[in-house]
Design a protein around this motif. Sequence first.
Motif, mmCIF file in Angstrom:
data_model
loop_
_atom_site.group_PDB
_atom_site.id
_atom_site.type_symbol
_atom_site.label_atom_id
_atom_site.label_comp_id
_atom_site.label_asym_id
_atom_site.label_seq_id
_atom_site.Cartn_x
_atom_site.Cartn_y
_atom_site.Cartn_z
ATOM 1 N N UNK A 87 90.711 -34.135 61.701
ATOM 2 C CA UNK A 87 89.646 -35.116 61.933
ATOM 3 C C UNK A 87 89.708 -36.256 60.932
ATOM 4 N N UNK A 88 90.144 -35.958 59.717
ATOM 5 C CA UNK A 88 90.263 -36.996 58.695
ATOM 6 C C UNK A 88 91.337 -37.997 59.091
ATOM 7 N N UNK A 89 92.432 -37.485 59.585
ATOM 8 C CA UNK A 89 93.529 -38.359 60.003
ATOM 9 C C UNK A 89 93.102 -39.188 61.211
ATOM 10 N N UNK A 90 92.440 -38.544 62.175
ATOM 11 C CA UNK A 90 92.054 -39.222 63.412
ATOM 12 C C UNK A 90 91.052 -40.342 63.160
ATOM 13 N N UNK A 91 90.124 -40.113 62.219
ATOM 14 C CA UNK A 91 89.027 -41.062 62.015
ATOM 15 C C UNK A 91 89.331 -42.146 60.991
ATOM 16 N N UNK A 92 90.576 -42.332 60.650
ATOM 17 C CA UNK A 92 90.954 -43.390 59.713
ATOM 18 C C UNK A 92 90.539 -44.747 60.304
ATOM 19 N N UNK A 93 89.679 -45.493 59.598
ATOM 20 C CA UNK A 93 89.226 -46.786 60.132
ATOM 21 C C UNK A 93 90.363 -47.737 60.486
ATOM 22 N N UNK A 94 91.510 -47.562 59.842
ATOM 23 C CA UNK A 94 92.646 -48.434 60.139
ATOM 24 C C UNK A 94 93.136 -48.260 61.573
ATOM 25 N N UNK A 95 92.781 -47.153 62.192
ATOM 26 C CA UNK A 95 93.225 -46.896 63.565
ATOM 27 C C UNK A 95 92.274 -47.463 64.618
ATOM 28 N N UNK A 101 84.170 -50.662 69.496
ATOM 29 C CA UNK A 101 82.998 -50.406 68.670
ATOM 30 C C UNK A 101 83.226 -49.145 67.849
ATOM 31 N N UNK A 102 82.438 -49.014 66.789
ATOM 32 C CA UNK A 102 82.585 -47.842 65.926
ATOM 33 C C UNK A 102 82.238 -46.571 66.679
ATOM 34 N N UNK A 103 81.181 -46.602 67.454
ATOM 35 C CA UNK A 103 80.793 -45.396 68.196
ATOM 36 C C UNK A 103 81.866 -44.996 69.209
ATOM 37 N N UNK A 104 82.450 -45.981 69.878
ATOM 38 C CA UNK A 104 83.537 -45.686 70.815
ATOM 39 C C UNK A 104 84.733 -45.108 70.076
ATOM 40 N N UNK A 105 85.040 -45.672 68.917
ATOM 41 C CA UNK A 105 86.150 -45.185 68.113
ATOM 42 C C UNK A 105 85.924 -43.731 67.694
ATOM 43 N N UNK A 106 84.707 -43.405 67.233
ATOM 44 C CA UNK A 106 84.412 -42.041 66.800
ATOM 45 C C UNK A 106 84.471 -41.070 67.965
ATOM 46 N N UNK A 107 84.013 -41.493 69.116
ATOM 47 C CA UNK A 107 84.123 -40.633 70.297
ATOM 48 C C UNK A 107 85.584 -40.399 70.667
ATOM 49 N N UNK A 108 86.371 -41.469 70.592
ATOM 50 C CA UNK A 108 87.779 -41.346 70.981
ATOM 51 C C UNK A 108 88.572 -40.477 70.015
ATOM 52 N N UNK A 109 88.282 -40.589 68.734
ATOM 53 C CA UNK A 109 89.124 -39.928 67.739
ATOM 54 C C UNK A 109 88.606 -38.561 67.296
ATOM 55 N N UNK A 111 85.647 -36.682 68.823
ATOM 56 C CA UNK A 111 84.898 -35.817 69.727
ATOM 57 C C UNK A 111 85.764 -34.708 70.317
ATOM 58 N N UNK A 112 86.988 -35.055 70.709
ATOM 59 C CA UNK A 112 87.864 -34.044 71.298
ATOM 60 C C UNK A 112 88.151 -32.896 70.354
ATOM 61 N N UNK A 203 80.307 -30.069 70.090
ATOM 62 C CA UNK A 203 80.626 -31.405 70.593
ATOM 63 C C UNK A 203 79.416 -32.137 71.117
ATOM 64 N N UNK A 204 78.556 -31.433 71.852
ATOM 65 C CA UNK A 204 77.348 -32.061 72.383
ATOM 66 C C UNK A 204 76.417 -32.495 71.252
ATOM 67 N N UNK A 205 76.309 -31.667 70.213
ATOM 68 C CA UNK A 205 75.465 -32.025 69.071
ATOM 69 C C UNK A 205 75.979 -33.280 68.384
ATOM 70 N N UNK A 206 77.289 -33.340 68.189
ATOM 71 C CA UNK A 206 77.876 -34.500 67.525
ATOM 72 C C UNK A 206 77.674 -35.760 68.351
ATOM 73 N N UNK A 207 77.859 -35.646 69.652
ATOM 74 C CA UNK A 207 77.708 -36.811 70.523
ATOM 75 C C UNK A 207 76.258 -37.289 70.544
#
Length: 217
Positions: A87-95, A101-109, A111-112, A203-207
Amino acid sequence: MADGPTEITKASEAPRARRGPSPEKTAQTRRVIVDAALGEFLEKGYADTTMDGVAKRAGVAKGTPYRYFPAKEALFEAVVREKIAGAVIDADPANRRPDETVSTFLRRTMLGSIREIERNGRAAIARLVLVEGARFPEMTDIYRRVMFEPLLNQIRTLAATARSTGELRHVELEKYPHLLIAPIWFAIIHNGLLDRDHPLDIGDLFEANLDLFFDAR
């Protein structure tokens, strides 16, 4: 002249230097050891996991794990870094994409992987740190340094970006990035320690938490 054939014979009889394992073989052996260590930690806990047990589970000689990891602490760090900290690798802001948007980015990186957190062992390792960390502070230090703090720093950076673009609903997230992942930790504790018969969907809680902090765009 007389010494020539003898020297040639001796040279031909000299043992050939053995080649070491290929880089691919070395990497494969290391992966097998780390996989085995994850299995041992999840099955036996940190206290009862031994390097010999890891070697047996990996199907390698007793001394082989020590060629890659000097002690159990280093092996645990490898497990956290390579098996848990995705999750740390996936959520790197550089990606984050420029138009994302930030929320879309967090969902994409994130949530899965969060939806798979129970299945892939990440939740179990987190519970292991909670249960045994007081006895073995090196565990807590490794998890904090490799997993927890980097993720908090990334969330803090992303919150600042969301604030600057007007996407962030509650600016407290920038100061307390812990708020975004707090439901994950609650669900990890709930599912493994408090009420195993009625697990929460992490996942539902995080979303749902994302929806509380970010405007939908």
